[in-house]
Design an enzyme around this catalytic site. Structure first.
Site, PDB file in Angstrom:
ATOM      1  N   ASP A  52     -10.158  -4.761  -2.094  1.00 34.49           N
ATOM      2  CA  ASP A  52      -9.593  -3.838  -1.387  1.00 34.49           C
ATOM      3  C   ASP A  52      -8.623  -3.062  -2.542  1.00 34.49           C
ATOM      4  OD1 ASP A  52     -10.600  -2.919   1.106  1.00 34.49           O
ATOM      5  OD2 ASP A  52      -9.432  -4.390   2.078  1.00 34.49           O
TER       6      ASP A  52
ATOM      7  N   LYS B 284     -19.493  -3.131   7.183  1.00 39.11           N
ATOM      8  CA  LYS B 284     -19.341  -3.678   5.771  1.00 39.11           C
ATOM      9  C   LYS B 284     -20.137  -4.978   5.395  1.00 39.11           C
ATOM     10  CE  LYS B 284     -14.557  -2.038   5.377  1.00 39.11           C
ATOM     11  NZ  LYS B 284     -12.987  -2.353   5.788  1.00 39.11           N
TER      12      LYS B 284
ATOM     13  N   GLN C  35      -9.702  -7.045   7.262  1.00 43.13           N
ATOM     14  CA  GLN C  35      -9.944  -5.810   7.939  1.00 43.13           C
ATOM     15  C   GLN C  35      -8.419  -5.541   8.506  1.00 43.13           C
ATOM     16  OE1 GLN C  35     -12.752  -3.709   8.117  1.00 43.13           O
ATOM     17  NE2 GLN C  35     -11.021  -2.578   8.970  1.00 43.13           N
TER      18      GLN C  35
END
Ligand code: NAP
Length: 294
Positions: free
Chosen positions: A121, A54, A98
């Site tokens: 997200d 990412k 994460q």
């Protein structure tokens, strides 16, 4: 007839290119460089790879990446303190923690601590609620990628019978909400669903997000259906090596479906591209600018 292959690699590269153009225009015309903080707690090898990929994609697209690492022993309050700092940092437009987190940390509390405007997200309850209410929201990246892929082979999703297998907060539920917003008729199936093959057979659009290797067989698929396979499952391959397969038995499915995503090379690459898009959208919204044309 063999199904048309929905090439996630090419489609995601195209999207990333468009996002990079939007970032270039923001920098050139307004001096804005969108930034994202990727927060990793502990040293789970898979999470380290995901976080690294990412950050790499962020930098390649012309955005700023702020990597933050905490040890596996970090407490919930340490992580909440870090998120508070990132919430207050004007250079950080997106915050990504994460998952999974070490067991002493409640992921729900952490997600709720992220500023919803920086929640790239799309997991914060405010964004979840806004999506369900049909309001503008930051929406989860993998589900967004699934819908983009389906729309490359279907002129419209309106009126389609869509079946989503899986009801996780990360994939199943949000993809169902996005399909509803596209005017599909949506069924969400899960581990307690009776006669899953029959439920799947009525789907014009079948989205499998289960985590069970090749569970969806060819004869579960309606002839001509569009199949989006979210699953990433590592199985034993030849010569003691492992390989990645999806939730759909691909070879069987290609003989029946009209279009299908491969694994790997389907939904996977879309997730990062959609994360880039979410970050640029978040940056523009925070600066009071209209959403970028992508
Ligand atoms: P998850 O949280 O484990 O959810 C799995 C869902 O599948 C649950 O709702 C579960 O039902 C359902 N399920 C399990 N066994 C079933 C069965 N036999 N029949 C019908 N439904 C069943 O998984 P997830 O996070 O949504 O991820 C799903 C898959 O997508 C995994 O392979 C994951 O690696 C992959 N994934 C890929 C990406 C990507 O970027 N491509 C991103 C995220 C996830 P219950 O709710 O009843 O338990």
């Amino acid at each position: 007839m063999s199904a048309r292959v929905i090439d996630g690699k090419t489609i995601s590269a195209d999207l990333r290119g468009k996002v990079a153009d939007a970032i270039h225009r923001l920098r050139r015309d307004r001096g804005i460089v969108p930034g994202i903080a990727v927060v990793l707690v502990g040293n789970n090898p898979a999470s380290e790879v995901y976080a690294r990929n990412k950050s790499k994609a962020v930098t390649e697209s012309g955005m700023a990446a702020f990597d933050r690492k905490l040890p596996v022993t970090a407490s919930e309050s340490e992580l909440i303190d870090l998120i508070a700092k990132l919430n207050a940092d004007e250079e950080v437009n997106g915050i990504l923690v994460q998952l999974p987190l070490p067991k002493q940390i409640d992921a729900h509390k952490i997600i709720a601590a992220i500023d919803p405007a920086k929640d790239v997200d799309g997991f914060h309850p405010l964004n979840v609620g806004r999506l369900a209410s049909g309001l503008t929201a930051l929406v989860p990246c993998t589900p967004m990628g699934c819908v983009i892929l389906a729309k490359t082979v279907r002129e419209t999703l309106a009126g389609l019978e869509a079946v989503v297998i899986g009801r996780s907060n990360i994939v199943g539920k949000p993809v169902a909400q996005l399909l509803l917003a596209e005017d599909a008729t949506v069924t969400i199936a899960h581990s307690k669903t009776n006669d899953l093959p029959t439920v799947c057979r009525r789907a014009d659009l079948l989205i499998a997000a289960v985590g069970r290797p090749e569970m969806v067989r060819g004869d579960w698929i309606k002839p001509g259906a569009t199949v989006i396979d979210v699953g990433i499952n590592r199985v034993a391959g030849e010569g003691g090596k492992s390989r990645i397969v999806g939730d759909v038995a691909y070879t069987e499915a290609t003989k029946i479906a009209g279009a299908i995503t491969p694994v790997p090379g389907g939904v996977g690459p879309m997730t990062i591209a959609c994360l880039m898009l979410n970050t640029v959208r978040a940056a523009c919204a925070q600066k009071g600018l209209p959403a970028p044309k992508v």
